[in-house]
Design an enzyme around this catalytic site. Structure first.
Site, mmCIF file in Angstrom:
data_model
loop_
_atom_site.group_PDB
_atom_site.id
_atom_site.type_symbol
_atom_site.label_atom_id
_atom_site.label_comp_id
_atom_site.label_asym_id
_atom_site.label_seq_id
_atom_site.Cartn_x
_atom_site.Cartn_y
_atom_site.Cartn_z
ATOM 1 N N GLY A 66 -1.477 -19.962 6.679
ATOM 2 C CA GLY A 66 -0.021 -19.953 6.825
ATOM 3 C C GLY A 66 0.620 -20.863 5.797
ATOM 4 N N CYS A 93 -8.106 -21.838 6.443
ATOM 5 C CA CYS A 93 -7.070 -22.555 5.695
ATOM 6 C C CYS A 93 -6.145 -23.322 6.647
ATOM 7 C CB CYS A 93 -6.303 -21.596 4.779
ATOM 8 S SG CYS A 93 -5.385 -22.449 3.461
ATOM 9 N N TYR A 94 -4.903 -22.889 6.830
ATOM 10 C CA TYR A 94 -4.034 -23.586 7.779
ATOM 11 C C TYR A 94 -4.673 -23.604 9.164
ATOM 12 C CZ TYR A 94 0.020 -25.144 10.404
ATOM 13 O OH TYR A 94 0.863 -25.867 11.221
ATOM 14 N N HIS A 183 -10.344 -18.583 1.798
ATOM 15 C CA HIS A 183 -9.987 -17.351 2.507
ATOM 16 C C HIS A 183 -11.114 -16.329 2.399
ATOM 17 C CE1 HIS A 183 -5.666 -18.065 3.459
ATOM 18 N NE2 HIS A 183 -5.793 -18.956 2.486
ATOM 19 N N GLU A 185 -11.272 -13.525 3.878
ATOM 20 C CA GLU A 185 -10.766 -12.168 4.086
ATOM 21 C C GLU A 185 -10.405 -11.451 2.793
ATOM 22 O OE1 GLU A 185 -7.085 -14.845 4.887
ATOM 23 O OE2 GLU A 185 -9.275 -14.990 4.807
ATOM 24 N N SER A 237 5.504 15.701 8.426
ATOM 25 C CA SER A 237 5.928 15.575 7.030
ATOM 26 C C SER A 237 4.890 16.112 6.066
ATOM 27 C CB SER A 237 6.189 14.109 6.699
ATOM 28 O OG SER A 237 4.973 13.366 6.704
ATOM 29 N N GLY A 238 3.660 16.256 6.528
ATOM 30 C CA GLY A 238 2.578 16.634 5.643
ATOM 31 C C GLY A 238 1.818 15.443 5.114
ATOM 32 N N GLY A 239 2.324 14.226 5.395
ATOM 33 C CA GLY A 239 1.615 13.018 5.010
ATOM 34 C C GLY A 239 0.448 12.742 5.935
ATOM 35 N N VAL A 240 -0.327 11.713 5.607
ATOM 36 C CA VAL A 240 -1.542 11.416 6.357
ATOM 37 C C VAL A 240 -1.231 11.078 7.818
ATOM 38 C CG1 VAL A 240 -3.541 9.884 6.516
ATOM 39 C CG2 VAL A 240 -2.689 10.598 4.277
ATOM 40 N N ASP A 241 -0.263 10.190 8.051
ATOM 41 C CA ASP A 241 -0.031 9.669 9.393
ATOM 42 C C ASP A 241 0.440 10.745 10.360
ATOM 43 O OD1 ASP A 241 -0.630 7.319 8.098
ATOM 44 O OD2 ASP A 241 1.458 6.707 7.888
ATOM 45 N N SER A 242 1.488 11.472 9.998
ATOM 46 C CA SER A 242 2.003 12.496 10.917
ATOM 47 C C SER A 242 0.999 13.627 11.084
ATOM 48 C CB SER A 242 3.343 13.037 10.417
ATOM 49 O OG SER A 242 3.200 13.752 9.203
ATOM 50 N N SER A 243 0.217 13.921 10.054
ATOM 51 C CA SER A 243 -0.774 14.991 10.141
ATOM 52 C C SER A 243 -1.877 14.637 11.133
ATOM 53 C CB SER A 243 -1.383 15.270 8.769
ATOM 54 O OG SER A 243 -0.410 15.727 7.857
ATOM 55 N N LYS A 383 -4.359 2.002 8.002
ATOM 56 C CA LYS A 383 -4.316 3.245 7.231
ATOM 57 C C LYS A 383 -5.709 3.805 6.971
ATOM 58 C CE LYS A 383 -1.552 6.060 4.825
ATOM 59 N NZ LYS A 383 -0.240 6.544 5.249
#
Length: 527
Positions: A66, A93-94, A183, A185, A237-243, A383
């Site tokens: 942070g 870290c923090y 870090h 990550e 929409s044809g995008g990944v998420d809505s599909s 994602k």
């Protein structure tokens, strides 16, 4: 056992709790854990009362980095209760600094700062370095700190140190507490993901039971319990998420789902046809296809301000969507492709609106006037997990692996006024560019690639004649989450080949440029 409608799909899985102190890379902690098969959630440090933590039943806790300083009186602190629960804890870290401070150590500012790549000397061993780092080795890590621990709390020992951080890695073996000033990550710490896996698997005892196959089965059960016999409408929409959301919901409730695809005339080449054929023909999903391109392009006439474009497109989308929804008799539920980063970024780590990263249109409720309940089957996923789920569901790679595409479509890739002629011109350029990227085997190595139609004309020469046509810019970036991005380093041979094709095949373009701006200071999109 049937999950209650409000239970997360992760309710049956081992869980790690990440408490966020405002680091810009906290999401990367969660992504690394998910990649190793461990479910985790990110909570603001001040939204974690003891009863909520106990109900979540984590097998371990990670304290993020942070921007604050532990030496400041009003700086964030970890909930004291976590130190009384017998849980393994990893402070980063923090997170390491506040853990040390709260357990009786000392943190000071004004010492040597470390930012970026650093090297630590490993002087001991512990559970999280097992099989990775041996005493006497020198390891690369990524640092970002101004303060440092100057006195360890009781029970802790040093495992590794650097010139600027004498307590770069510390351990309390008896309590299973660990702290890193670096870090793990970020990708710039080469063994970072493995260090985190050692914490979750060796220290916390996780087995890695978080898979997309399990998520698919559990979410189908949850959707059925939530929806019952109700009807669901989904804006596709044809995008990944809505599909992925649409196919998952359809697998759960079949014809109770109707998808509405509003074609605003600002899609990429061939995408509208692909959406219709994939979802109507391949998956046999009820699909309403509304070609509203004349409406959208008509109302965009004369609009040049980017925000005005977005608002016009957003307003029209809701109006057209509601028209089509009313034609089918309405619905009880609205499906949205909300993802976990949307949820995280819409919640401030410190509780104040000034530090919220950004707000999202699909977080926090429905558009005013819509009297439906939300179905958000992807809101626990990142994602990359959505893409993995899409493959699990059998969605074609052409959709699952598609680069991100903005909701306003090509409108924000045409600075200035948007017209059908400009959109058609840009579609041709974009199609050639993406075709060459795929032919070169580079598509999956790039986070996002697209063309922009510039609002300038330039002089050119073709054959024996003078031209005065438009210029375009090509953009390609690499990224892990879209929050930061670097330009993709195409070789000049590739760029020259693409440029030659565009100016020879697209009538109206006579100059091609390549955008080499990173994010920050630029954004990925131009508007």
């Amino acid at each position: 056992m049937t999950l209650p409608p409000d239970a997360p799909a992760a309710a049956r899985h081992e869980r790690i709790l990440i408490l966020d102190f405002g680091s810009q890379v906290t999401q990367l902690i969660a992504r690394r854990l998910r990649e190793s098969g461990v479910y985790c959630e990110i909570w603001p440090f001040n939204a974690a009362p003891e009863d909520r933590i106990r109900a979540f039943a984590p097998k371990g806790v990670i304290l993020s980095g942070g921007p604050a300083s532990v030496t400041e009186g009003e700086s964030p602190r970890a909930p004291d209760c976590i130190f009384d629960m017998g849980l393994p804890i990893l402070g980063i870290c923090y997170g390491q600094q506040t853990m040390a401070h709260q357990l009786g150590g000392k943190v000071e500012g004004g010492h040597a700062r470390e930012f970026g790549r650093a090297f630590i000397d490993v002087t001991g061993d512990c559970a999280i370095t097992k099989g990775l780092w041996a005493p006497g080795s020198r390891e690369q890590v990524w640092m970002s700190h101004g303060d440092r621990i100057t006195e360890l709390p009781p029970g802790f020992r040093v495992v590794a140190s650097s010139e600027g951080a004498p307590f770069a890695l510390i351990a309390n073996d008896a309590r299973h507490y660990y702290g890193t000033m670096f870090h793990p990550e970020v990708v710039h710490t080469p063994h970072g993901a493995a260090l985190l896996k050692n914490f979750t698997h060796l220290v916390c005892g996780c087995t890695g039971d978080w898979t997309m196959g399990a998520f698919r089965a559990e979410m189908i059960e949850k959707i059925r319990a939530q929806v019952g016999k109700g009807r669901v409408v989904c804006g596709l929409s044809g995008g990944v998420d809505s599909s992925v959301a649409a196919v998952l919901i359809h697998e759960a409730i079949g014809d109770q789902l109707t998808c509405i695809f509003v074609d605003h005339g600002l899609m990429r080449a061939g995408e509208a046809e692909q959406v219709v054929s994939t979802f109507r023909d391949r998956f046999n999903i009820r699909l309403v296809h509304r070609d509203a391109s004349d409406l959208f392009l008509g109302q965009l006439s004369g609009v040049t301000d980017p925000e005005a474009k977005r608002k016009t497109i957003g307003r029209l989308f809701i109006e057209v969507f509601e028209e089509e929804q009313n034609k089918i008799g309405g619905a009880d539920f609205l499906a949205q492709g909300t993802l976990y980063p949307d949820v995280i970024e819409s919640v401030s780590a410190t509780g104040g609106p000034s530090v919220t990263i950004k707000s999202h249109h699909n977080v926090g409720g429905l558009p005013e006037g819509m009297r439906m309940k939300l179905v958000e089957p992807l809101r626990e996923l990142f994602k990359d997990e959505v893409r993995a789920l899409g493959r699990e569901l059998g969605i074609p790679e052409a959709i699952v692996g598609r680069h991100p595409f903005p909701g306003p479509g090509l409108a924000i890739r045409i600075p200035g006024e948007v017209t059908r002629e400009k959109a058609d011109l840009l579609r041709q350029v974009d199609s050639i560019y993406l075709e060459e990227i795929r032919a070169a085997g580079l598509y999956d190595a790039i986070w996002q690639a697209f063309a922009v139609l510039l609002p300038v004309r330039t002089v050119g020469v073709m054959g024996d004649g003078r031209t005065y046509d438009q210029a375009c810019a090509l953009r390609a970036v690499t990224s892990t989450d879209g929050m930061t991005a670097d330009v993709y380093p195409f070789d000049m041979g590739f760029l020259t080949r693409v440029s030659n094709r565009i100016v020879n095949e697209v009538r109206g373009i006579n100059r091609v440029t390549y955008d080499i701006t990173s994010k920050p200071p630029g954004t990925i999109e131009w508007e």
